[in-house]
Write an enzyme that holds these catalytic residues in place. Structure first.
Site, short mmCIF file in Angstrom:
data_model
loop_
_atom_site.label_atom_id
_atom_site.label_comp_id
_atom_site.label_asym_id
_atom_site.label_seq_id
_atom_site.Cartn_x
_atom_site.Cartn_y
_atom_site.Cartn_z
N ARG A 109 0.88 -1.11 -0.15
CA ARG A 109 0.16 -0.03 0.08
C ARG A 109 1.04 1.16 0.01
O ARG A 109 1.87 1.29 0.52
CB ARG A 109 -0.81 -0.06 1.27
N THR A 390 -9.10 0.66 -9.50
CA THR A 390 -8.90 -0.30 -8.79
C THR A 390 -8.85 -1.54 -9.90
O THR A 390 -9.58 -1.39 -10.75
CB THR A 390 -9.52 -0.50 -7.51
N THR A 408 -4.32 -0.62 -6.97
CA THR A 408 -5.08 0.58 -7.25
C THR A 408 -4.06 1.94 -7.13
O THR A 408 -2.81 1.75 -6.84
CB THR A 408 -5.94 0.83 -6.09
N ASN A 410 -6.16 4.35 -6.38
CA ASN A 410 -7.28 5.01 -5.78
C ASN A 410 -8.22 5.42 -7.10
O ASN A 410 -8.78 4.71 -7.77
CB ASN A 410 -6.93 6.39 -5.02
N ASP A 432 -7.52 8.21 1.07
CA ASP A 432 -7.97 7.35 1.85
C ASP A 432 -7.83 7.39 3.13
O ASP A 432 -8.42 6.80 3.98
CB ASP A 432 -7.55 6.07 1.50
N SER A 461 -7.87 0.97 3.62
CA SER A 461 -8.26 0.44 2.31
C SER A 461 -9.34 -0.37 2.22
O SER A 461 -9.69 -1.37 3.52
CB SER A 461 -7.07 -0.24 1.71
N SER A 462 -10.14 -0.56 1.37
CA SER A 462 -11.53 -1.49 1.42
C SER A 462 -10.86 -2.94 0.50
O SER A 462 -11.65 -3.73 0.36
CB SER A 462 -12.53 -1.00 0.63
N GLY A 483 -13.94 -1.19 -6.66
CA GLY A 483 -15.02 -0.49 -6.39
C GLY A 483 -15.05 0.29 -5.23
O GLY A 483 -16.32 0.61 -4.62
N GLY A 484 -13.76 0.54 -4.60
CA GLY A 484 -13.98 1.15 -3.24
C GLY A 484 -14.47 0.49 -2.31
O GLY A 484 -14.20 -0.77 -2.10
N1 GLY Z 1 -8.43 3.09 -3.05
C1 GLY Z 1 -9.50 2.38 -2.54
C2 GLY Z 1 -9.31 1.31 -1.40
O1 GLY Z 1 -8.04 1.17 -1.28
O2 GLY Z 1 -9.99 1.23 -0.50
#
Ligand code: GLY
Length: 579
Positions: A109, A390, A408, A410, A432, A461-462, A483-484
């Site tokens: 990340r 992403t 990603t 983002n 984020d 992050s998601s 998709g966030g």
């Molecule tokens: N950038 C979206 C996530 O990492 O959740």
């Protein structure tokens, strides 16, 4: 608060509303899978799936295939991921005598650069600075993460795994409908926000607009060639990660980003750790630990579902009862995400408590099968645009190794900030973080002060790359999404379509989906959701209903006899490749 106190405090709010959930059968549209017995790669662009397959055919393993596919995605989906971004990878290495089976999670990340502080964006007083332009950029991790995976768990050399990406960048490829849609959306946003050009810097912007937006006239069938990126990839093939985190490339990135120094890049390190695991219906779920919120949210949701519905596997998907139960469980998980989750190197997070059976008992007991509840009744506390920025890929090889990898930059085209001389697009991952207290991020996610930016910290992050192992220890499902926050809900729904309803990979991925992230308090159904009765039943239970075109983009592989079925989500137009 100790774990025991935490659970005890929660129990004060318990309402025991156990009830039955008679579920109507509703089948998914039949779409049988092709079965691959010698390995398969499902990415969201077929060029990347084929790049991975090329590695498998050369005798490489799932990690070689995932790394080759990822580098290729950097070229084929430059608005979704790339060398200027970051990601997560979950690896399952099947037992290979004398080595037992192993699971590994790699975090690469982006980190906050050394020049930021918790109030950095408040001080800047520049609208959109955490989303557009060089202040939005976190220290990229993709190159370090992919080479770490390759060197430690792959078998092929750098030049081999980078070859398909270099070829795609040099020879180019025709852009598809998804690319054109992403480019047009950014052009529309820019027409509304001409001030963004100054935020990015005119020269950088002009290069970005020319190279990636086709001078404002993108259309299907145009060819995208990236000669600068090809040169960078060749340099990486020759010199490895050092070529990115030092020298000319590091100097160019740091020179463009006011809060970042060359030392930030030189210090960047991926983290290899144990994945978090849980059980569901006799399977082991191998999921991503923090700073992914997705692993914890998925295990919480599954824990609650298992408790409230012992016979879920005999039920049917997309019925009102199933949908309600799923949504209620997910609201608890998203409420806890907002309150508790952050980079655990900077904030104390009671992961064991959040994943404990005792806590899941408490939350599961609070679910009312007839009614949704006020937002302050979820989790242990008292949040959305489309995300095409992403990309997820899933791989299984012929030996039973598997990789789930989500990467990603983002939001779509990241910070819209390019480093033209090396062909890079930089992420806007700083958004984020909680950048301004009281404000939600681009996905409408509310986050706690635990997720304020600090030098070296990972934003929450998601992204949720996940591998499901069957009772026999073999890989049963490999899944993840873009998709966030919808990554979490869409991955879970596709996974459960397989585990509970025995859907084929194509059925599991194509089925219409819903999403709820606790706040905003809206249950969103995809426009393709055909059953108006279910929507009305959800309204009758107190849910506020919303609609959206797509909810996540899932790439899923599932076991099918002695082989595997695979699907790339039709929502983005990818295709799997296998033998
Ligand atoms: N950038 C979206 C996530 O990492 O959740």
């Amino acid at each position: 608060m100790s774990n025991a106190h935490h659970v005890a405090a929660l129990s004060m709010f318990i309402a025991l509303l156990l009830g039955g959930c008679g579920i109507r059968v509703r089948s998914l549209p039949a779409a049988p899978d092709a079965v691959y017995t010698r390995g398969v790669v499902a990415a969201d662009h077929v060029i990347a799936s084929r790049a991975g397959l090329e590695m498998l055919e050369r005798g490489g393993n799932a990690v070689d295939a995932a790394v080759a596919a990822s580098f290729c995605l950097a070229v084929a989906r430059p608005y979704s991921c790339g060398l200027g971004g970051g990601g997560f990878m979950v690896i399952h290495l099947a037992a290979d005598e004398p080595m037992p089976a192993r699971n590994i999670a790699i975090t690469y990340r982006e980190t906050a650069p050394s020049g930021v502080s918790p109030d950095y964006y408040v001080q800047l007083e520049t609208p959109d600075a955490s989303r557009i332009g060089p202040h939005a950029v976190g220290v990229p991790g993709t190159v370090a993460g992919l080479f770490y995976a390759l060197e430690n768990f792959g078998t092929l050399d750098r030049a081999t795994v980078l070859r398909p990406a270099i070829r795609a960048a040099e020879e180019g490829y025709t852009i598809d409908a998804d690319y054109v849609e992403a480019a047009r959306e950014v052009l529309d946003d820019l027409a509304e926000h001409p001030e963004w050009i100054d935020l990015v810097g005119r020269e950088r912007f002009e290069w970005f607009r020319h190279r990636f937006l086709f001078d404002g006239r993108p259309r299907v069938g145009l060819v995208l060639r990236q000669p600068e990126a090809a040169r960078t990839l060749r340099l990486l093939a020759r010199d490895g990660a050092a070529a990115f985190y030092g020298g000319e490339i590091a100097a160019a990135i740091a020179g463009a980003c006011p809060a970042m120094s060359v030392s930030d890049l030189a210090r960047y390190e991926p983290r290899a750790s144990r994945p978090i695991t849980g059980t569901f219906h006799g399977r082991t779920i191998v999921a991503m630990p923090l700073p992914s919120s997705g692993g914890i949210a998925m295990l919480q949701t599954l824990g609650l579902l298992e408790r409230r519905h012992g016979d879920l596997d005999a039920a049917a998907c997309t019925s009102a009862d199933y949908t309600h139960l799923f949504v209620e469980a997910m609201k608890h998980a998203f409420a806890d995400r907002a309150q508790w989750l952050a980079d655990d190197r900077f904030a104390e997070v009671h992961v064991e408590c959040l994943l404990s059976g005792a806590y899941h008992d408490v939350l599961a007991d609070r679910i009312d099968v007839n009614r949704t509840r006020p937002t302050n009744r979820y989790g242990s506390s008292g949040q959305l645009p489309d995300d095409v920025g992403t990309s997820h890929l899933s791989v299984v090889d012929r030996w039973g190794n598997a990789v789930a990898c989500t990467e990603t930059i983002n939001l779509s085209f990241g910070a819209l900030t390019a480093i033209p001389e090396v062909g890079l697009l930089l992420n806007n991952e700083m958004d984020d973080f909680l950048t301004i207290t009281g404000q939600s991020n681009a996905f409408g996610l509310q986050q706690s002060a635990r997720n304020l930016p600090e030098p070296g910290k990972w934003p929450l992050s998601s992204m949720s790359p996940t591998i499901v192992l069957g009772p026999d220890g073999r890989v049963e499902v490999v899944v993840g999404a873009s998709g966030g926050p919808r990554i979490i809900s869409s991955s879970l729904q596709a996974m459960l379509n397989v585990l509970l309803f025995d859907a084929s990979a194509r059925e599991a991925v194509s089925a219409a989906r819903f999403h709820h992230q606790w706040k905003p308090d809206v249950l969103q159904f995809e426009d393709s959701w055909a059953d108006a009765e279910v929507i009305e039943a959800m309204r009758a239970r107190g849910h506020q209903i919303g609609h959206r075109d797509d909810s996540g983009v899932v790439q899923l592989i599932r076991r099918a006899g002695e082989g595997y079925g695979a699907a790339s989500d039709p929502r983005k137009g990818g295709a799997p490749a296998g033998r």
